[in-house]
Design an enzyme around this catalytic site. Structure first.
Site, short mmCIF file in Angstrom:
data_model
loop_
_atom_site.label_atom_id
_atom_site.label_comp_id
_atom_site.label_asym_id
_atom_site.label_seq_id
_atom_site.Cartn_x
_atom_site.Cartn_y
_atom_site.Cartn_z
N LYS A 83 0.85 -1.19 0.00
CA LYS A 83 0.00 0.00 0.00
C LYS A 83 0.88 1.24 0.00
O LYS A 83 1.76 1.39 0.87
CB LYS A 83 -0.85 -0.02 1.26
CG LYS A 83 -2.28 0.40 1.09
CD LYS A 83 -3.02 0.14 2.41
CE LYS A 83 -4.42 0.67 2.39
NZ LYS A 83 -5.04 0.59 3.72
O1 G3P Z 1 -8.05 1.56 5.85
C1 G3P Z 1 -8.41 2.79 5.35
C2 G3P Z 1 -9.83 3.21 5.65
O2 G3P Z 1 -10.73 2.18 5.40
C3 G3P Z 1 -10.00 3.91 6.95
O3 G3P Z 1 -11.35 4.09 7.32
O4 G3P Z 1 -13.05 4.81 8.94
O5 G3P Z 1 -10.63 5.34 9.38
O6 G3P Z 1 -11.88 6.53 7.60
P1 G3P Z 1 -11.75 5.25 8.37
#
Ligand code: G3P
Length: 220
Positions: A83
């Site tokens: 990533k």
């Molecule tokens: O892994 C990246 C993403 O899915 C993070 O989600 O909820 O922290 O914005 P969030």
């Protein structure tokens, strides 16, 4: 749409994998930081639970550092997807790693223009963050629709991985928009099962059965 779990927690991954609906895993530095072991070790443990693409993010911010970490991560297991963030160095690293045959997930994507850059750099997938756009009062899901249309227009092979999905509705909207993959926290995967009419209907079926046959169904 493939389902990935957005977690580095082994218990959550074991539960999700046991249901047979988890196709892969995404992790990020914040998720790995919660688990209390080295990222390398935790990623290795994850590969023993889920047999599918597992995203492991670089934390270097310069091109050379990203290349070094990306190659190291890729060497952990054949299922690792490196990533890289959607920065200039991240796109450059994506291009180079992709040329070497390493799959790259370009993360922290918030616009269709950024997603075009990821596709041009040969990314295996791009991760637009829906919830974080919604947090700003924008319509995150529209970005998924736009990217899917643009990629289809040009036959880009890069897959759209809808990330930052915070609810079952987000998952359904991402699927409607044509995302190839949706990554979600364990909680959201669990919530997808729930419907009061399922519970009510099952309860009634079992009551009717017990009444007619004077016995509890197997396992009850
Ligand atoms: O892994 C990246 C993403 O899915 C993070 O989600 O909820 O922290 O914005 P969030």
């Amino acid at each position: 749409m493939k389902f990935f779990l957005d977690t580095a927690n082994l218990e959550e991954l074991k539960k999700g994998a046991a249901w047979g609906v988890v196709d892969g895993v995404t992790t990020n530095p914040s998720l790995l930081a919660k688990e209390g072991v080295t990222p390398h070790e935790q990623i290795h443990r994850i590969t023993e639970i889920v047999d599918g693409p597992i995203s492991a993010e670089v934390v270097a911010t310069d091109f050379e550092g990203m290349l070094r970490e990306g190659r190291e991560n890729a060497a952990i297991h054949r299922n690792i997807v490196v990533k890289c963030p959607l920065t200039r160095a991240g796109i450059q690293a994506c291009s180079k790693l992709s040329q070497e045959g390493i799959r790259v997930n370009v993360t922290l994507c918030f616009s269709p223009g950024q997603a075009i850059l990821a596709a041009k750099a040969g990314a295996w997938c791009v991760s637009p963050f829906i919830g974080r756009l919604d947090d700003l009062g924008l319509e995150g899901i529209q970005v998924i629709r736009d990217i899917c249309r643009i990629y289809a227009n040009y036959g880009f092979k890069t897959q759209v991985l809808a990330a930052s999905l915070r609810s079952p509705l987000h998952v359904v909207q991402a699927a409607e928009a044509g995302a190839h993959i949706g990554t979600m926290p364990f909680k959201v995967l669990d919530q997808l099962f729930n419907h009061p009419l399922t519970d009510k209907g099952l309860d009634q079926f079992l009551k009717d059965y017990s009444k007619a046959f004077q016995e509890a169904p197997a396992g009850r």
